[in-house]
Design a protein around this motif. Structure first.
Motif, PDB file in Angstrom:
ATOM      1  N   SER A   1       0.830  -1.209   0.000  1.00 20.77           N
ATOM      2  CA  SER A   1       0.000   0.000   0.000  1.00 20.77           C
ATOM      3  C   SER A   1       0.865   1.260   0.000  1.00 20.77           C
ATOM      4  O   SER A   1       0.506   2.270  -0.605  1.00 20.77           O
ATOM      5  N   LYS A   2       2.015   1.203   0.679  1.00 23.69           N
ATOM      6  CA  LYS A   2       2.923   2.346   0.690  1.00 23.69           C
ATOM      7  C   LYS A   2       3.479   2.610  -0.704  1.00 23.69           C
ATOM      8  O   LYS A   2       3.555   3.758  -1.158  1.00 23.69           O
ATOM      9  N   ALA A   3       3.831   1.537  -1.416  1.00 22.85           N
ATOM     10  CA  ALA A   3       4.329   1.664  -2.784  1.00 22.85           C
ATOM     11  C   ALA A   3       3.262   2.245  -3.705  1.00 22.85           C
ATOM     12  O   ALA A   3       3.551   3.096  -4.565  1.00 22.85           O
ATOM     13  N   LEU A   4       2.013   1.805  -3.514  1.00 23.04           N
ATOM     14  CA  LEU A   4       0.902   2.331  -4.316  1.00 23.04           C
ATOM     15  C   LEU A   4       0.699   3.821  -4.051  1.00 23.04           C
ATOM     16  O   LEU A   4       0.417   4.593  -4.971  1.00 23.04           O
ATOM     17  N   ASN A   5       0.857   4.216  -2.797  1.00 20.31           N
ATOM     18  CA  ASN A   5       0.712   5.623  -2.441  1.00 20.31           C
ATOM     19  C   ASN A   5       1.785   6.474  -3.109  1.00 20.31           C
ATOM     20  O   ASN A   5       1.501   7.559  -3.629  1.00 20.31           O
ATOM     21  N   VAL A   6       3.018   5.971  -3.125  1.00 17.46           N
ATOM     22  CA  VAL A   6       4.116   6.671  -3.800  1.00 17.46           C
ATOM     23  C   VAL A   6       3.812   6.808  -5.294  1.00 17.46           C
ATOM     24  O   VAL A   6       4.008   7.875  -5.896  1.00 17.46           O
ATOM     25  N   ALA A   7       3.313   5.709  -5.901  1.00 12.60           N
ATOM     26  CA  ALA A   7       2.975   5.729  -7.324  1.00 12.60           C
ATOM     27  C   ALA A   7       1.884   6.757  -7.608  1.00 12.60           C
ATOM     28  O   ALA A   7       1.943   7.493  -8.607  1.00 12.60           O
ATOM     29  N   HIS A   8       0.899   6.835  -6.714  1.00 11.00           N
ATOM     30  CA  HIS A   8      -0.189   7.807  -6.878  1.00 11.00           C
ATOM     31  C   HIS A   8       0.347   9.235  -6.824  1.00 11.00           C
ATOM     32  O   HIS A   8      -0.041  10.090  -7.630  1.00 11.00           O
ATOM     33  N   VAL A   9       1.234   9.488  -5.862  1.00 14.15           N
ATOM     34  CA  VAL A   9       1.822  10.821  -5.704  1.00 14.15           C
ATOM     35  C   VAL A   9       2.599  11.216  -6.965  1.00 14.15           C
ATOM     36  O   VAL A   9       2.456  12.332  -7.474  1.00 14.15           O
ATOM     37  N   LEU A  10       3.397  10.293  -7.478  1.00 13.16           N
ATOM     38  CA  LEU A  10       4.190  10.575  -8.680  1.00 13.16           C
ATOM     39  C   LEU A  10       3.288  10.826  -9.890  1.00 13.16           C
ATOM     40  O   LEU A  10       3.558  11.715 -10.710  1.00 13.16           O
ATOM     41  N   THR A  11       2.216  10.039 -10.004  1.00 10.07           N
ATOM     42  CA  THR A  11       1.277  10.205 -11.115  1.00 10.07           C
ATOM     43  C   THR A  11       0.600  11.568 -11.057  1.00 10.07           C
ATOM     44  O   THR A  11       0.422  12.239 -12.079  1.00 10.07           O
ATOM     45  N   GLU A  12       0.228  11.979  -9.841  1.00 10.60           N
ATOM     46  CA  GLU A  12      -0.404  13.296  -9.677  1.00 10.60           C
ATOM     47  C   GLU A  12       0.567  14.423 -10.003  1.00 10.60           C
ATOM     48  O   GLU A  12       0.185  15.453 -10.563  1.00 10.60           O
ATOM     49  N   ALA A  13       1.844  14.215  -9.670  1.00 15.96           N
ATOM     50  CA  ALA A  13       2.852  15.262  -9.889  1.00 15.96           C
ATOM     51  C   ALA A  13       3.257  15.411 -11.355  1.00 15.96           C
ATOM     52  O   ALA A  13       3.657  16.501 -11.784  1.00 15.96           O
ATOM     53  N   LEU A  14       3.136  14.345 -12.130  1.00  8.22           N
ATOM     54  CA  LEU A  14       3.672  14.332 -13.498  1.00  8.22           C
ATOM     55  C   LEU A  14       3.194  15.486 -14.381  1.00  8.22           C
ATOM     56  O   LEU A  14       4.008  16.162 -15.022  1.00  8.22           O
ATOM     57  N   PRO A  15       1.866  15.766 -14.464  1.00  4.11           N
ATOM     58  CA  PRO A  15       1.445  16.876 -15.326  1.00  4.11           C
ATOM     59  C   PRO A  15       2.015  18.223 -14.897  1.00  4.11           C
ATOM     60  O   PRO A  15       2.306  19.079 -15.742  1.00  4.11           O
ATOM     61  N   TYR A  16       2.194  18.394 -13.584  1.00  5.60           N
ATOM     62  CA  TYR A  16       2.768  19.650 -13.092  1.00  5.60           C
ATOM     63  C   TYR A  16       4.249  19.746 -13.466  1.00  5.60           C
ATOM     64  O   TYR A  16       4.746  20.815 -13.833  1.00  5.60           O
ATOM     65  N   ILE A  17       4.957  18.638 -13.351  1.00  7.21           N
ATOM     66  CA  ILE A  17       6.382  18.616 -13.713  1.00  7.21           C
ATOM     67  C   ILE A  17       6.541  18.977 -15.194  1.00  7.21           C
ATOM     68  O   ILE A  17       7.405  19.772 -15.571  1.00  7.21           O
ATOM     69  N   ARG A  18       5.682  18.381 -16.033  1.00  4.64           N
ATOM     70  CA  ARG A  18       5.732  18.698 -17.476  1.00  4.64           C
ATOM     71  C   ARG A  18       5.442  20.179 -17.720  1.00  4.64           C
ATOM     72  O   ARG A  18       6.102  20.831 -18.518  1.00  4.64           O
ATOM     73  N   ARG A  19       4.422  20.676 -17.025  1.00  3.23           N
ATOM     74  CA  ARG A  19       3.979  22.054 -17.234  1.00  3.23           C
ATOM     75  C   ARG A  19       5.063  23.070 -16.863  1.00  3.23           C
ATOM     76  O   ARG A  19       5.236  24.098 -17.528  1.00  3.23           O
ATOM     77  N   PHE A  20       5.793  22.791 -15.773  1.00  2.00           N
ATOM     78  CA  PHE A  20       6.731  23.784 -15.251  1.00  2.00           C
ATOM     79  C   PHE A  20       8.183  23.552 -15.673  1.00  2.00           C
ATOM     80  O   PHE A  20       9.078  24.260 -15.226  1.00  2.00           O
ATOM     81  N   GLN A  21       8.420  22.570 -16.531  1.00  2.53           N
ATOM     82  CA  GLN A  21       9.788  22.295 -16.985  1.00  2.53           C
ATOM     83  C   GLN A  21      10.348  23.517 -17.716  1.00  2.53           C
ATOM     84  O   GLN A  21       9.667  24.144 -18.535  1.00  2.53           O
ATOM     85  N   ASP A  22      11.585  23.852 -17.386  1.00  5.27           N
ATOM     86  CA  ASP A  22      12.290  25.008 -17.961  1.00  5.27           C
ATOM     87  C   ASP A  22      11.699  26.358 -17.543  1.00  5.27           C
ATOM     88  O   ASP A  22      12.093  27.391 -18.085  1.00  5.27           O
ATOM     89  N   LYS A  23      10.758  26.360 -16.617  1.00  8.84           N
ATOM     90  CA  LYS A  23      10.175  27.606 -16.126  1.00  8.84           C
ATOM     91  C   LYS A  23      10.920  28.064 -14.873  1.00  8.84           C
ATOM     92  O   LYS A  23      11.509  27.268 -14.150  1.00  8.84           O
ATOM     93  N   THR A  24      10.872  29.365 -14.640  1.00  5.73           N
ATOM     94  CA  THR A  24      11.498  29.938 -13.448  1.00  5.73           C
ATOM     95  C   THR A  24      10.450  30.114 -12.351  1.00  5.73           C
ATOM     96  O   THR A  24       9.347  30.596 -12.606  1.00  5.73           O
ATOM     97  N   VAL A  25      10.794  29.700 -11.142  1.00  7.00           N
ATOM     98  CA  VAL A  25       9.937  29.893  -9.967  1.00  7.00           C
ATOM     99  C   VAL A  25      10.755  30.643  -8.918  1.00  7.00           C
ATOM    100  O   VAL A  25      11.823  30.182  -8.505  1.00  7.00           O
ATOM    101  N   VAL A  26      10.272  31.812  -8.510  1.00  3.24           N
ATOM    102  CA  VAL A  26      10.955  32.610  -7.489  1.00  3.24           C
ATOM    103  C   VAL A  26      10.299  32.330  -6.147  1.00  3.24           C
ATOM    104  O   VAL A  26       9.075  32.437  -6.004  1.00  3.24           O
TER     105      VAL A  26
END
Length: 299
Positions: A3-28
């Motif tokens: 269940s812990k591994a599944l939770n990690v997988a869920h977190v990574l899946t949720e993060a993926l679109p945000y990672i794609r969206r903000f790649q090469d962007k500047t965050v102050v």
């Protein structure tokens, strides 16, 4: 374990679109408050910044250090004086400010990020002509005569102009800039500048994707103490007009609003008391603070 591994997988899946969206962007990110003094939060913040860089986002950290300055002034027997929330900064106090912000605090943050696998470089606004400052004067009515007066609070400044050449060079060299909010005036004097203000102006000039301000509060709260998020610039102006946003939160919100009006895609006022607050706000649907945009748009 499964269940812990599944939770990690869920977190990574949720993060993926945000990672794609903000790649090469500047965050102050303005770093301050409890996140700067609690060891667990400090470590979590450093790891957040390193991870951001590893997934292709360009973080720029701007830090404060008011409590640390106050502590050192007290140790040397110098009393802190404030006018309208601004520290009165004579030449001796400015020496302490430079020592604490540009030395102790800045190098502590740099060391922490580097310990967690990043490549941070510390600098002040004086390095590479990054921040040109003008002297700030406080204007208010005399309590006796009610006539307007200008109060000189010493080496306290406002941002006059910013040259991001040195930051661009560091970012393209895969480094993480950590900036102390000290600027140089055309008069050759050093000036202490509010860290929120510096972060906001840097976000504007660098056309950052996001401005994130870490605070010791949950974010912007309504009159019933409920957290507000997904706000537009118009919503925020109305909340200010209605007196819902007031006191110490007002200048912070105004700084975030100015950044949005200047073209920054979104501003966030987030709870720095929450571990990994930066990552939670960046990469999850819920977030941990108040998000502001120019208008209602999708993530």
């Amino acid at each position: 374990m499964h269940s812990k591994a599944l939770n990690v997988a869920h977190v990574l899946t949720e993060a993926l679109p945000y990672i794609r969206r903000f790649q090469d962007k500047t965050v102050v990110i303005k770093y301050g408050g409890n996140a700067m003094v609690d060891d667990k939060l400090k470590s979590g913040f450093a790891r957040d910044i390193v991870l951001m860089k590893l997934v292709g986002i360009n973080p720029v950290v701007v830090h404060g250090g008011g409590p640390q300055i106050g502590n050192l002034l007290e140790r040397i027997g110098k009393e802190s004086e404030f006018v309208d929330g601004m520290r009165v900064t004579d030449r001796e106090t400015m020496d302490v400010v430079e020592m604490v912000l540009g030395g102790l605090v800045n190098k502590d943050i740099v060391n922490l990020i580097n310990t967690h696998g990043g490549k941070a470089v510390g600098l002040t606004g004086k390095d590479g002509g990054l921040i040109h400052a003008t002297k700030m004067h406080i204007r208010r009515d005399d309590p006796i005569t009610m006539a307007p007066e200008i109060i000189d609070i010493g080496h306290v400044g406002e941002v006059d102009s910013i040259d991001t050449s040195i930051l661009d060079m560091l970012i393209h060299g895969d480094f993480i800039p950590v900036v102390a909010p000290i600027g140089m005036g055309r008069d050759g004097h050093s000036y202490n500048i509010n860290a929120d203000l510096v972060a906001g102006k840097l976000a504007e000039v660098m056309m950052a994707e996001k401005l994130m301000l870490l605070t010791n509060t949950r974010g912007i709260l309504d009159k019933d103490d409920k957290l507000l998020s997904g706000l537009t610039a118009g919503d925020v102006k109305q909340l200010i007009s209605d007196g819902v946003i007031h006191g110490g939160m007002l200048p912070k919100v105004q700084c975030a609003l100015d950044a949005i009006n200047a073209g920054v895609m979104s501003s966030h006022i987030i709870d720095g008391r929450v571990e990994h607050a930066v990552l939670l706000e960046l990469f999850t649907d819920e977030g941990v603070g108040s998000l502001m945009r120019a208008s209602h748009t999708s993530v």
